[in-house]
Structures are given as C-alpha cells and as structure tokens.
Design a protein around this motif. Structure first.
Motif, PDB file in Angstrom:
ATOM      1  N   ALA A   1      11.519  50.803  59.949  1.00 43.82           N
ATOM      2  CA  ALA A   1      11.038  51.971  59.202  1.00 43.82           C
ATOM      3  C   ALA A   1      12.124  53.050  59.165  1.00 43.82           C
ATOM      4  N   GLU A   2      12.185  53.729  58.049  1.00 41.73           N
ATOM      5  CA  GLU A   2      13.167  54.812  57.896  1.00 41.73           C
ATOM      6  C   GLU A   2      12.771  55.965  58.812  1.00 41.73           C
ATOM      7  N   PRO A   3      13.749  56.632  59.371  1.00 40.92           N
ATOM      8  CA  PRO A   3      13.407  57.776  60.224  1.00 40.92           C
ATOM      9  C   PRO A   3      12.745  58.883  59.402  1.00 40.92           C
ATOM     10  N   LYS A   4      11.760  59.529  59.986  1.00 39.36           N
ATOM     11  CA  LYS A   4      11.012  60.571  59.297  1.00 39.36           C
ATOM     12  C   LYS A   4      11.714  61.927  59.364  1.00 39.36           C
ATOM     13  N   ILE A   5      12.758  61.993  60.181  1.00 41.64           N
ATOM     14  CA  ILE A   5      13.465  63.263  60.350  1.00 41.64           C
ATOM     15  C   ILE A   5      14.478  63.418  59.227  1.00 41.64           C
ATOM     16  N   GLU A   6      14.422  64.523  58.568  1.00 42.16           N
ATOM     17  CA  GLU A   6      15.397  64.802  57.509  1.00 42.16           C
ATOM     18  C   GLU A   6      16.459  65.727  58.081  1.00 42.16           C
ATOM     19  N   VAL A   7      17.697  65.313  57.910  1.00 41.52           N
ATOM     20  CA  VAL A   7      18.806  66.090  58.434  1.00 41.52           C
ATOM     21  C   VAL A   7      19.677  66.507  57.255  1.00 41.52           C
ATOM     22  N   SER A   8      19.951  67.782  57.157  1.00 35.64           N
ATOM     23  CA  SER A   8      20.839  68.257  56.097  1.00 35.64           C
ATOM     24  C   SER A   8      22.242  68.365  56.693  1.00 35.64           C
ATOM     25  N   LEU A   9      23.130  67.486  56.209  1.00 38.24           N
ATOM     26  CA  LEU A   9      24.483  67.445  56.733  1.00 38.24           C
ATOM     27  C   LEU A   9      25.427  68.214  55.824  1.00 38.24           C
ATOM     28  N   ASN A  10      26.512  68.600  56.409  1.00 40.10           N
ATOM     29  CA  ASN A  10      27.566  69.282  55.652  1.00 40.10           C
ATOM     30  C   ASN A  10      28.117  68.291  54.616  1.00 40.10           C
ATOM     31  N   PRO A  11      28.292  68.697  53.359  1.00 38.76           N
ATOM     32  CA  PRO A  11      28.776  67.757  52.333  1.00 38.76           C
ATOM     33  C   PRO A  11      30.157  67.183  52.665  1.00 38.76           C
ATOM     34  N   SER A  12      31.038  67.978  53.258  1.00 37.04           N
ATOM     35  CA  SER A  12      32.370  67.457  53.592  1.00 37.04           C
ATOM     36  C   SER A  12      32.259  66.382  54.689  1.00 37.04           C
ATOM     37  N   TYR A  13      31.366  66.584  55.632  1.00 36.44           N
ATOM     38  CA  TYR A  13      31.154  65.587  56.677  1.00 36.44           C
ATOM     39  C   TYR A  13      30.594  64.300  56.078  1.00 36.44           C
ATOM     40  N   GLU A  14      29.635  64.426  55.168  1.00 37.93           N
ATOM     41  CA  GLU A  14      29.030  63.260  54.524  1.00 37.93           C
ATOM     42  C   GLU A  14      30.075  62.464  53.751  1.00 37.93           C
ATOM     43  N   LYS A  15      30.961  63.176  53.048  1.00 39.66           N
ATOM     44  CA  LYS A  15      32.021  62.510  52.272  1.00 39.66           C
ATOM     45  C   LYS A  15      32.970  61.759  53.220  1.00 39.66           C
ATOM     46  N   GLU A  16      33.335  62.407  54.304  1.00 41.77           N
ATOM     47  CA  GLU A  16      34.248  61.783  55.277  1.00 41.77           C
ATOM     48  C   GLU A  16      33.594  60.563  55.938  1.00 41.77           C
ATOM     49  N   ARG A  17      32.302  60.649  56.206  1.00 42.90           N
ATOM     50  CA  ARG A  17      31.583  59.543  56.819  1.00 42.90           C
ATOM     51  C   ARG A  17      31.541  58.332  55.890  1.00 42.90           C
ATOM     52  N   GLN A  18      31.425  58.538  54.593  1.00 45.60           N
ATOM     53  CA  GLN A  18      31.397  57.427  53.650  1.00 45.60           C
ATOM     54  C   GLN A  18      32.782  56.798  53.476  1.00 45.60           C
ATOM     55  N   GLU A  19      33.836  57.597  53.598  1.00 45.71           N
ATOM     56  CA  GLU A  19      35.195  57.073  53.430  1.00 45.71           C
ATOM     57  C   GLU A  19      35.696  56.365  54.694  1.00 45.71           C
ATOM     58  N   LEU A  20      35.106  56.616  55.811  1.00 49.13           N
ATOM     59  CA  LEU A  20      35.588  56.083  57.088  1.00 49.13           C
ATOM     60  C   LEU A  20      35.662  54.551  57.126  1.00 49.13           C
ATOM     61  N   PRO A  21      34.668  53.786  56.687  1.00 44.98           N
ATOM     62  CA  PRO A  21      34.786  52.317  56.732  1.00 44.98           C
ATOM     63  C   PRO A  21      35.970  51.789  55.910  1.00 44.98           C
ATOM     64  N   GLU A  22      36.229  52.411  54.783  1.00 46.67           N
ATOM     65  CA  GLU A  22      37.370  51.981  53.959  1.00 46.67           C
ATOM     66  C   GLU A  22      38.679  52.211  54.704  1.00 46.67           C
ATOM     67  N   ARG A  23      38.798  53.364  55.364  1.00 49.33           N
ATOM     68  CA  ARG A  23      40.028  53.660  56.106  1.00 49.33           C
ATOM     69  C   ARG A  23      40.210  52.695  57.282  1.00 49.33           C
ATOM     70  N   VAL A  24      39.099  52.351  57.933  1.00 43.07           N
ATOM     71  CA  VAL A  24      39.184  51.427  59.063  1.00 43.07           C
ATOM     72  C   VAL A  24      39.649  50.052  58.591  1.00 43.07           C
ATOM     73  N   SER A  25      39.094  49.549  57.487  1.00 48.10           N
ATOM     74  CA  SER A  25      39.483  48.223  56.999  1.00 48.10           C
ATOM     75  C   SER A  25      40.940  48.208  56.564  1.00 48.10           C
ATOM     76  N   SER A  26      41.412  49.290  55.928  1.00 47.58           N
ATOM     77  CA  SER A  26      42.827  49.328  55.530  1.00 47.58           C
ATOM     78  C   SER A  26      43.731  49.384  56.767  1.00 47.58           C
ATOM     79  N   ALA A  27      43.310  50.075  57.818  1.00 46.85           N
ATOM     80  CA  ALA A  27      44.103  50.133  59.046  1.00 46.85           C
ATOM     81  C   ALA A  27      44.169  48.760  59.716  1.00 46.85           C
ATOM     82  N   VAL A  28      43.061  48.021  59.688  1.00 49.65           N
ATOM     83  CA  VAL A  28      43.053  46.676  60.271  1.00 49.65           C
ATOM     84  C   VAL A  28      43.981  45.756  59.483  1.00 49.65           C
ATOM     85  N   ASP A  29      43.945  45.856  58.144  1.00 55.82           N
ATOM     86  CA  ASP A  29      44.839  45.030  57.322  1.00 55.82           C
ATOM     87  C   ASP A  29      46.296  45.336  57.626  1.00 55.82           C
TER      88      ASP A  29
END
Length: 195
Positions: free
Chosen positions: A99-127
C-alpha cells in the motif's frame, strides 16, 4: 471380658479340645477423645492435589496418556484453521507493505530533481569504473609476466623431472638411436674434459 480360642473370638457353646489355646482378655473403658477431628483435619491437608495424571483407568492406561491423546486430536483438528489464519496474516502484511504511504511529504523541487537524476549518475559512474578496470587489466598482465621471469630457479626436483621427461622420450626411441645418442654424449663429455 472376652475369650479368644486360637486367636479368634469364641462363640458361646464352642467345644474345646486339648490342642486349643484359650485366652481371656479384659476390655478397657474410655480412650483418648478428639482423634476423629484430628483425622478430618489431616485429611483436608492431604487432599490438596488435584493432579490425577499418574492414575490409571479401568483398562490400565495412565490418565496422562489419555489426556495427551485428547489434546493432540484437538490440536490436529485446529491445524487447518491455524494455517488459514497464518496465510491471512501474511496476506494482510503484504497488502500493508504494498500500500502507498498515506503521509504526504512536500519536498524541495531541487532535491526532487537531484533524487531523480541520481540513478543515472550512479550507472554512468559504474560504466566508467568498468572501462578503467578493463584498461588496468592489461597492466596487471604485464606485471604478472615480469614476476614470472623474475622467479628463482627450481631446486633439485626440477632436475629429476627433466630427467624423467627425457627418459620417457628416450623410451620411444629405437635401440639404435639410444646407442647413437649414448656415443654422442660420450664424445661430448670427452671433449668437455679435454678443454
């Protein structure tokens, strides 16, 4: 008084024989009172236990065994229900986890953007790491070759092994080849001795 004949209470009109032992006893009057109340008090203390497991029934089986069989049957009858309840509990737990968590958290937009880009940066670093590791593998091979060249000469075991290998080769040769090889080695030994 009372009379006993051979240890038994005599009835009136009994005929006596010479071999009979006759005793005349007197009766005592009175006695200690209160003995019955003492027995009742002790009996109440003795009956404290209610555990009859070690007793036997009329067929000779212990009550403990009979009661244990009853408990086992009852437990086996409830086995299906317990399994069903366990499955239901697991299902509820999985539903809660999914079940989805019922708590709604409003995050900083810059943090949200960085969090979405992080997996891409990790995969490029591994390559990039794999590419660097691939190029360093050649260096390792070169260093291994250098180490092999620098290894010390073997001990006397190598000499025996080389003799074994030459003897196995010489076994395949014909007797004439052996004689020629022996003559050549003798001549080479003589030439070495002369020089």
């Amino acid at each position: 008084m009372y009379v006993t004949i051979n240890g038994k209470l005599a009835d009136p009109g009994v005929v006596l024989h010479e071999s009979n032992i006759v005793r005349m006893c007197t009766r005592l009057i009175g006695g200690k009172g209160g003995f019955g109340s003492m027995l009742r008090a002790i009996g109440a203390q003795i009956e404290k236990t209610t555990n009859r497991e070690a007793c036997r029934d009329l067929s000779g089986r212990r009550l403990r065994d009979i009661n244990e069989e009853k408990r086992l049957r009852k437990w086996l009858e409830g086995q299906e229900e317990r399994e069903r309840e366990a499955i239901e509990r697991k299902q509820k737990k999985l539903e809660k986890l999914l079940a989805e968590p019922k708590i709604e958290v409003s995050l900083n937009p810059s943090y949200e953007k960085e969090r979405q880009e992080l997996p891409e940066r990790v995969s490029s670093a591994v390559d990039a790491g794999w590419q660097v590791a691939g190029s360093s593998g050649e260096r390792k091979r070169k260093s291994d070759e250098v180490l092999q060249k620098k290894k010390k000469a073997k001990l006397w075991i190598d000499a025996e092994l080389s003799d074994c290998s030459s003897s196995s080769e010489s076994d395949n040769e014909s007797p004439n080849d052996k004689i020629e090889a022996g003559a050549m080695s003798d001549s080479s030994n003589k030439s070495e001795l002369k020089t």
